[in-house]
Design an enzyme around this catalytic site. Structure first.
Site, mmCIF file in Angstrom:
data_model
loop_
_atom_site.group_PDB
_atom_site.id
_atom_site.type_symbol
_atom_site.label_atom_id
_atom_site.label_comp_id
_atom_site.label_asym_id
_atom_site.label_seq_id
_atom_site.Cartn_x
_atom_site.Cartn_y
_atom_site.Cartn_z
ATOM 1 N N LYS A 283 0.843 -1.212 0.000
ATOM 2 C CA LYS A 283 0.000 0.000 0.000
ATOM 3 C C LYS A 283 0.869 1.249 0.000
ATOM 4 N N CYS B 116 -12.672 1.695 16.875
ATOM 5 C CA CYS B 116 -11.332 1.151 16.635
ATOM 6 C C CYS B 116 -10.473 1.123 17.900
ATOM 7 N N MET B 117 -10.135 2.295 18.424
ATOM 8 C CA MET B 117 -9.184 2.349 19.538
ATOM 9 C C MET B 117 -9.821 2.695 20.877
ATOM 10 N N MET C 199 -7.700 -5.151 16.731
ATOM 11 C CA MET C 199 -9.170 -5.187 16.786
ATOM 12 C C MET C 199 -9.760 -6.446 17.419
ATOM 13 N N GLY D 292 -4.564 1.371 14.609
ATOM 14 C CA GLY D 292 -4.857 1.074 13.212
ATOM 15 C C GLY D 292 -4.616 2.216 12.262
ATOM 16 N N GLN D 293 -5.157 3.395 12.585
ATOM 17 C CA GLN D 293 -5.131 4.490 11.625
ATOM 18 C C GLN D 293 -3.891 5.365 11.823
HETATM 19 N N1 LIG Z 1 -17.206 -4.880 9.488
HETATM 20 C C1 LIG Z 1 -16.249 -4.107 9.998
HETATM 21 N N2 LIG Z 1 -16.410 -2.776 10.025
HETATM 22 C C2 LIG Z 1 -15.443 -2.001 10.558
HETATM 23 C C3 LIG Z 1 -14.282 -2.571 11.119
HETATM 24 C C4 LIG Z 1 -14.142 -3.991 11.100
HETATM 25 O O1 LIG Z 1 -13.137 -4.567 11.551
HETATM 26 N N3 LIG Z 1 -15.153 -4.709 10.537
HETATM 27 N N4 LIG Z 1 -13.322 -1.764 11.655
HETATM 28 C C5 LIG Z 1 -13.673 -0.419 12.117
HETATM 29 C C6 LIG Z 1 -12.419 0.371 12.223
HETATM 30 S S1 LIG Z 1 -11.223 -0.238 13.277
HETATM 31 C C7 LIG Z 1 -12.194 1.511 11.546
HETATM 32 S S2 LIG Z 1 -10.788 2.424 11.857
HETATM 33 C C8 LIG Z 1 -13.219 2.030 10.594
HETATM 34 C C9 LIG Z 1 -12.654 2.738 9.355
HETATM 35 O O2 LIG Z 1 -13.745 3.186 8.628
HETATM 36 P P1 LIG Z 1 -13.751 4.525 7.759
HETATM 37 O O3 LIG Z 1 -13.033 5.615 8.420
HETATM 38 O O4 LIG Z 1 -15.175 4.784 7.440
HETATM 39 O O5 LIG Z 1 -13.006 3.997 6.465
HETATM 40 P P2 LIG Z 1 -12.022 4.714 5.453
HETATM 41 O O6 LIG Z 1 -12.109 3.944 4.181
HETATM 42 O O7 LIG Z 1 -10.692 4.848 6.043
HETATM 43 O O8 LIG Z 1 -12.684 6.135 5.251
HETATM 44 C C10 LIG Z 1 -11.923 7.288 5.068
HETATM 45 C C11 LIG Z 1 -12.666 8.194 4.094
HETATM 46 O O9 LIG Z 1 -11.975 9.435 3.986
HETATM 47 C C12 LIG Z 1 -11.787 9.756 2.619
HETATM 48 N N5 LIG Z 1 -10.576 10.600 2.574
HETATM 49 C C13 LIG Z 1 -9.293 10.274 2.337
HETATM 50 N N6 LIG Z 1 -8.483 11.323 2.538
HETATM 51 C C14 LIG Z 1 -9.270 12.356 2.894
HETATM 52 C C15 LIG Z 1 -9.018 13.720 3.256
HETATM 53 O O10 LIG Z 1 -7.882 14.188 3.315
HETATM 54 N N7 LIG Z 1 -10.105 14.487 3.574
HETATM 55 C C16 LIG Z 1 -11.383 14.000 3.544
HETATM 56 N N8 LIG Z 1 -12.374 14.798 3.904
HETATM 57 N N9 LIG Z 1 -11.628 12.713 3.212
HETATM 58 C C17 LIG Z 1 -10.603 11.907 2.903
HETATM 59 C C18 LIG Z 1 -11.724 8.443 1.912
HETATM 60 O O11 LIG Z 1 -12.076 8.558 0.544
HETATM 61 C C19 LIG Z 1 -12.743 7.603 2.706
HETATM 62 O O12 LIG Z 1 -14.045 7.734 2.200
HETATM 63 O O13 LIG Z 1 -14.043 0.943 10.157
HETATM 64 C C20 LIG Z 1 -14.693 0.272 11.208
HETATM 65 N N10 LIG Z 1 -15.620 -0.651 10.598
HETATM 66 N N1 LIG Z 2 -3.922 -3.621 4.999
HETATM 67 C C1 LIG Z 2 -4.551 -2.932 5.929
HETATM 68 N N2 LIG Z 2 -3.926 -2.648 7.094
HETATM 69 C C2 LIG Z 2 -4.592 -1.990 8.048
HETATM 70 C C3 LIG Z 2 -5.913 -1.521 7.858
HETATM 71 C C4 LIG Z 2 -6.543 -1.809 6.609
HETATM 72 O O1 LIG Z 2 -7.700 -1.430 6.362
HETATM 73 N N3 LIG Z 2 -5.833 -2.520 5.694
HETATM 74 N N4 LIG Z 2 -6.562 -0.856 8.835
HETATM 75 C C5 LIG Z 2 -5.832 -0.402 10.005
HETATM 76 C C6 LIG Z 2 -6.768 -0.287 11.136
HETATM 77 S S1 LIG Z 2 -7.660 1.163 11.310
HETATM 78 C C7 LIG Z 2 -6.878 -1.243 12.091
HETATM 79 S S2 LIG Z 2 -7.925 -0.976 13.399
HETATM 80 C C8 LIG Z 2 -6.012 -2.440 12.073
HETATM 81 C C9 LIG Z 2 -6.741 -3.756 12.396
HETATM 82 O O2 LIG Z 2 -5.817 -4.775 12.496
HETATM 83 P P1 LIG Z 2 -6.169 -6.243 13.035
HETATM 84 O O3 LIG Z 2 -6.961 -6.173 14.284
HETATM 85 O O4 LIG Z 2 -4.887 -6.998 13.089
HETATM 86 O O5 LIG Z 2 -7.067 -6.848 11.852
HETATM 87 P P2 LIG Z 2 -8.606 -7.275 11.654
HETATM 88 O O6 LIG Z 2 -8.663 -7.884 10.305
HETATM 89 O O7 LIG Z 2 -9.531 -6.150 11.937
HETATM 90 O O8 LIG Z 2 -8.862 -8.373 12.782
HETATM 91 C C10 LIG Z 2 -8.985 -9.693 12.474
HETATM 92 C C11 LIG Z 2 -8.600 -10.596 13.608
HETATM 93 O O9 LIG Z 2 -9.469 -10.504 14.750
HETATM 94 C C12 LIG Z 2 -9.251 -11.675 15.524
HETATM 95 N N5 LIG Z 2 -10.387 -11.991 16.410
HETATM 96 C C13 LIG Z 2 -11.655 -12.339 16.102
HETATM 97 N N6 LIG Z 2 -12.360 -12.592 17.222
HETATM 98 C C14 LIG Z 2 -11.535 -12.410 18.285
HETATM 99 C C15 LIG Z 2 -11.661 -12.500 19.712
HETATM 100 O O10 LIG Z 2 -12.701 -12.847 20.273
HETATM 101 N N7 LIG Z 2 -10.553 -12.193 20.449
HETATM 102 C C16 LIG Z 2 -9.369 -11.853 19.878
HETATM 103 N N8 LIG Z 2 -8.340 -11.574 20.676
HETATM 104 N N9 LIG Z 2 -9.214 -11.792 18.542
HETATM 105 C C17 LIG Z 2 -10.278 -12.054 17.756
HETATM 106 C C18 LIG Z 2 -9.034 -12.781 14.533
HETATM 107 O O11 LIG Z 2 -7.998 -13.630 14.999
HETATM 108 C C19 LIG Z 2 -8.744 -12.038 13.227
HETATM 109 O O12 LIG Z 2 -7.598 -12.503 12.545
HETATM 110 O O13 LIG Z 2 -5.384 -2.581 10.813
HETATM 111 C C20 LIG Z 2 -4.743 -1.382 10.370
HETATM 112 N N10 LIG Z 2 -3.953 -1.758 9.222
HETATM 113 S S1 SF4 Z 3 2.412 2.893 7.101
HETATM 114 FE FE1 SF4 Z 3 1.322 0.924 6.981
HETATM 115 S S2 SF4 Z 3 0.366 0.957 4.962
HETATM 116 FE FE2 SF4 Z 3 1.984 2.517 4.912
HETATM 117 S S3 SF4 Z 3 3.806 1.440 4.131
HETATM 118 FE FE3 SF4 Z 3 3.881 1.345 6.368
HETATM 119 S S4 SF4 Z 3 2.947 -0.632 6.861
HETATM 120 FE FE4 SF4 Z 3 2.333 -0.124 4.739
HETATM 121 MO MO LIG Z 4 -9.239 0.975 12.983
#
Ligand SMILES: Nc1nc2c(c(=O)[nH]1)N[C@H]1C(S)=C(S)[C@@H](COP(=O)(O)OP(=O)(O)OC[C@H]3O[C@@H](n4cnc5c(=O)[nH]c(N)nc54)[C@H](O)[C@@H]3O)O[C@H]1N2
Ligand SMILES: Nc1nc2c(c(=O)[nH]1)N[C@H]1C(S)=C(S)[C@@H](COP(=O)(O)OP(=O)(O)OC[C@H]3O[C@@H](n4cnc5c(=O)[nH]c(N)nc54)[C@H](O)[C@@H]3O)O[C@H]1N2
Ligand code: SF4
Ligand SMILES: [Mo]
Length: 807
Positions: A87, A171-172, A346, A383-384
């Site tokens: 990425k 998320c956090m 997460m 995560g973010q």
């Molecule tokens: N089913 C499921 N749902 C989840 C999760 C999951 O594990 N499972 N995880 C949750 C978690 S941990 C997270 S962090 C959230 C993330 O969820 P979101 O924050 O909704 O996801 P993003 O795709 O990061 O959205 C960022 C948006 O900002 C826009 N963007 C990019 N740069 C800029 C900028 O500079 N300005 C503006 N105004 N917009 C911009 C992008 O086009 C995008 O639409 O999702 C949550 N939802």
């Molecule tokens: N490539 C990529 N990287 C990212 C992101 C992305 O969108 N893409 N998003 C970023 C963000 S905002 C976040 S929050 C992180 C998320 O990073 P992670 O938390 O590492 O990833 P997820 O895919 O949300 O979580 C999946 C895992 O949740 C675990 N799980 C399910 N149920 C349980 C439970 O009951 N207990 C425990 N302990 N574990 C369980 C499973 O083992 C599963 O593999 O990634 C960050 N990095």
């Molecule tokens: S900040 Fe995350 S997404 Fe960007 S290069 Fe490093 S590991 Fe990859």
């Molecule tokens: Mo997140």
């Protein structure tokens, strides 16, 4: 084979073949590091943190003729030392999707029609003026620090309104409640250096190979150098991370609570806990109400007695992990000669007992004394890119003030009112609505208690990322008097229901500052112009504030009657930054950051002056000035050898202790089952999450051809035996149903990851296949973060082929 090549290998392995090969090939290009900014040929180079994950790698951005044309890993950056994941290498292309939003658009007669910025800002301000208390901002851990700070100030200091939340609630938030209830202050004590020093790395359900890939490569790289590091992957499904682990132990959803208690039980039973550390630095606590942040104190004897039922056999029954493995984990923690680092993300935070499991993980580290030495650390991964910086430190949550302080604390409000120079009493003492409640109120008719009427979404895509979308987002469709404003860079699932769309500048189209997972604050400068009429998010907030000021909103003035966002240039002349042609007459980011810095010193989260970050590849707070005038960052908090705030001779000092005696809290929390579990009608567990190549809702990565091509559509992963039993083959179309919705998508058997029998997994990056139509909106009662990781689902083979694609 040099070390970098090895790290490249692992990054390559952790990607799909196509995308991974690109990563590996491009990594070689990062050898051209030079002092920055610099020029090679016609390309001008400058530094920036990567736009994507919380790892916080630094990239070098190459600009030619006003366009980003090249990206390299920054060798001067400690975090990634020149490496990037797939990425990161393609981050520049995130700017150049064909359908960037370039003009403000207002919905007229059901259709979005272009309007002028002047009109757009007027519409937002008028909407707020109609009922300021029914207005909310829903922002992001991808806001830059100055953007989040401006939005927070507009709301809390200007509108006396605490209905501001970031997506970090999804998320956090649970990591935050975990840290607060254990140490009295948020964010990890350790740093990424722990990963360079640990003997054992435990992944508690986080998929580090895909989600924090460059950080994971930092550990794997050590093996290639001949160092021994044992990786234990505890998870509910086999992932890319499991492939690199020495041990993969699978537990049932929520089984982590039992495992942590099992370890604590054995440490006490065998007398292998760290008596001295515990006597000097710890106190014991539990929460009988199951909903309190600070709970009640308990004695050591009570603590021991409460843990007694968690024998390895009982834990094995609850978690599915064999008793001898629980014993093995307890033996590792009982061994003081080892350095143990735990990471989580997460799996812990999206959990109906998320605060509890965060507490328990800290607690076994404290109990066993695996704390406060490099490599010995409970390390929550963020995560973010700026969930730490902007959501947690700037305090853009409905109960926070900047600097880790609380809206419900009178003293904290008074300090903030002072720093903001607004009259006493300006900040509302009641916290606002947390994310799930905020969207519930927005999606409920006004006459039925739905008292949020306007939401302004910035840098997040709730129409795809909120749980239980029918209820928390799509219900807005039928509510005529609700108004949705969306600032984004692309059309999204959220703009689909928007009444007003504002086109934003992104990443290096503007100045920015992010704060990563290890307390590292990172700065960058604008390098290219945004397309069309797209403008900075911070500008949008300031322009709306100014319009409110002009319309006579009293809150937009400080004690002296001056506008809240008053800026001066270097000569001391007022700059009307709310007028776009003047926005760049000064560095607004710098001005906002210097103002915000004062808050950072209230709770030992000291930030350095802006110019220090211009020179560095990020600095980890607290950053404290030295007698010679230089600024020193802190890697290890609470430990005397590194943390300037620890009293001399104390060794370890938890100086924000909730019990005010410098002690951290060791918690007991019971095993609690998930909120919804499989039954006859819905026999599967459904887990949701991510893949390496895509960023969240895919708005950016699905527009990058290389990443889109690598994983073009979402799917449901299931175990081969479950599929066979139902006569389902790879690529078949199935309908996945839960009590909240249903979704048709292709099946992937033996795919990227392998869920155990009875488990399903769906990634959430595909806007055509919204898995959040299925997910549960139950939250941890303390952090209010939803549990996206488990609910009950059924799978039925569909008659026709899936629309999105097949394997
Ligand atoms: N089913 C499921 N749902 C989840 C999760 C999951 O594990 N499972 N995880 C949750 C978690 S941990 C997270 S962090 C959230 C993330 O969820 P979101 O924050 O909704 O996801 P993003 O795709 O990061 O959205 C960022 C948006 O900002 C826009 N963007 C990019 N740069 C800029 C900028 O500079 N300005 C503006 N105004 N917009 C911009 C992008 O086009 C995008 O639409 O999702 C949550 N939802
Ligand atoms: N490539 C990529 N990287 C990212 C992101 C992305 O969108 N893409 N998003 C970023 C963000 S905002 C976040 S929050 C992180 C998320 O990073 P992670 O938390 O590492 O990833 P997820 O895919 O949300 O979580 C999946 C895992 O949740 C675990 N799980 C399910 N149920 C349980 C439970 O009951 N207990 C425990 N302990 N574990 C369980 C499973 O083992 C599963 O593999 O990634 C960050 N990095
Ligand atoms: S900040 Fe995350 S997404 Fe960007 S290069 Fe490093 S590991 Fe990859
Ligand atoms: Mo997140």
């Amino acid at each position: 084979m040099n070390a970098h090549l090895d790290r490249r290998e692992i990054l390559k392995l952790s990607a799909l073949a196509g995308a991974g090969a690109v990563a590996a090939a491009r990594a070689g290009a990062s050898a051209v590091a030079a002092s920055l900014p610099s020029e090679t040929g016609a390309i001008k180079w400058d530094k920036a943190p990567c736009r994507f994950c919380g790892t916080g790698c630094h990239v070098r951005v190459g600009v030619k003729e006003g366009r980003v044309v090249a990206i390299e890993g920054d060798q001067l950056a400690e975090v990634n030392k020149g490496l990037l994941c797939v990425k990161g290498y393609h981050v520049g292309l995130a700017l150049y999707g064909k359908d960037r939003l370039t003009r403000p658009m207002l919905r007229k007669g059901g259709k979005l029609e272009p309007i002028s910025w002047e009109e757009a800002i007027e519409v937002v301000a008028q909407r707020i003026m109609t009922s300021p208390e029914k207005f909310a901002i829903y922002g992001s851990g991808q806001w830059t620090i100055p953007e989040g700070y401006a939005a927070n100030k507009l709301m809390k200091a200007g509108l006396s309104n605490n209905h501001i939340e970031p997506n970090a609630r999804l998320c956090m938030a649970s990591a935050v409640t975990g840290f607060l209830s254990v140490y009295g202050v948020d964010e990890p004590a350790g740093a990424y250096d722990d990963l360079d020093k640990c003997d054992v790395l435990i992944l508690w359900g986080n998929n580090m190979a895909e989600m924090h890939p460059v950080l994971f490569s930092r550990v794997i790289d050590r093996r290639a150098r001949g160092e021994k590091v044992t990786i234990i992957d505890l998870g509910t499904r086999r992932t890319r991370s499991s492939e690199f682990a020495d041990h993969y132990w699978e537990f049932k959803p929520n089984g982590d609570l039992a495992i942590a208690n099992g370890i604590a039980h054995l440490l006490l039973k065998n007398g292998t806990y760290d008596k001295e550390f515990v006597e000097r630095h710890c106190a014991f606590r539990q929460d009988k109400t199951a909903a309190a942040l600070h709970g009640e104190s308990m004695t050591f004897e009570d603590y021991k007695a409460t843990l007694a039922p968690f024998t390895p056999e009982h834990v094995a029954q609850l978690s599915g992990v064999p008793a001898e493995k629980i014993q093995m984990l307890a033996d590792l923690f009982g061994n003081r000669d080892l350095r143990i680092t735990s990471t989580w993300c997460m799996g812990f935070n999206q959990h109906n007992r998320a605060t509890d499991i965060n507490r328990l993980c800290h607690s076994i580290h404290l109990l066993s004394g695996h704390f406060g030495k490099p490599g010995d650390a409970p390390t929550s991964l963020t995560g973010q890119p700026s969930a730490c910086g902007t959501a947690r430190e700037v305090g853009t949550m409905c109960h926070f003030l900047p600097g880790g302080r609380l809206v419900e604390n009178a003293e904290h409000r008074a300090d903030a009112e002072n720093l903001w120079n607004v009259p006493a009493g300006r900040i509302k003492p009641k916290m606002g609505y947390h994310t799930v409640l905020l969207w519930e109120k927005f999606c409920t008719p006004t006459d039925k208690g739905g008292d949020i009427s306007t939401v302004w979404v910035q840098v997040t895509n709730p129409g795809q990322s909120l749980p239980n979308l029918h209820k928390l987002f799509q219900a807005k469709k039928d509510l005529e008097d609700k108004f949705l404003i969306v600032s984004d860079v692309y059309p999204t699932a959220t703009t689909e229901l928007a009444d007003l769309v504002l086109p934003s500048a992104m990443w290096v189209e503007k100045n920015g500052i992010y704060g990563n997972s290890e307390r590292r604050t990172q700065q960058w400068f604008k390098m290219v112009n945004p397309p069309g009429e797209a403008r900075d998010d911070a500008w949008q907030n300031i322009a709306v504030a100014r319009k409110l000021f002009e319309l006579g909103h009293a809150g937009m003035k400080d004690k002296e009657g001056k506008f809240l966002f008053t800026f001066k240039d270097e000569a001391g002349k007022d700059v009307p930054a709310w007028e776009w042609p003047h926005y760049h007459d000064l560095n607004v980011d710098k001005a906002l950051f210097e103002e915000y810095r004062a808050f950072s010193r209230l709770k030992h989260k000291d930030l350095a002056p802006y110019d220090e970050y211009v020179k560095a590849r990020g600095l980890r707070w607290p950053v404290v000035q030295q007698p010679d005038g230089s600024w020193r960052e802190t890697r290890f908090r609470f430990a005397e050898f590194d943390d300037p705030y620890v009293k001399k001779g104390a060794g370890i000092q938890f100086y924000h202790s909730t019990t005010k005696d410098d002690r951290a809290q060791v918690w007991f929390a019971p095993y609690t089952p998930p909120a919804e579990a499989p039954d006859a009608a819905f026999p599967f567990w459904l887990c949701t999450g991510r893949v390496l190549e895509h960023w969240h809702t895919g708005t950016m990565t699905m527009r990058i051809p290389q990443l889109h091509g690598a994983v073009p559509f979402a799917y449901v992963e299931m175990h081969a035996a479950d599929a066979e039993e139902r006569n389902i083959s790879n690529g078949d179309s199935v309908v996945v149903k839960t009590r909240r919705g249903e979704l048709r998508l292709p099946v992937w058997v033996n795919g990227r990851s392998q869920p155990p029998r009875g488990n399903l997994f769906i990634p959430f990056f595909d806007e055509r296949l919204l898995c959040n139509l299925l997910t549960l909106d139950v939250t941890c009662p303390i952090s209010k973060e939803p549990d996206y990781k488990k609910c009950a689902a059924a799978v039925v083979k569909a008659g026709l082929a899936a629309g999105a694609g097949t394997f």
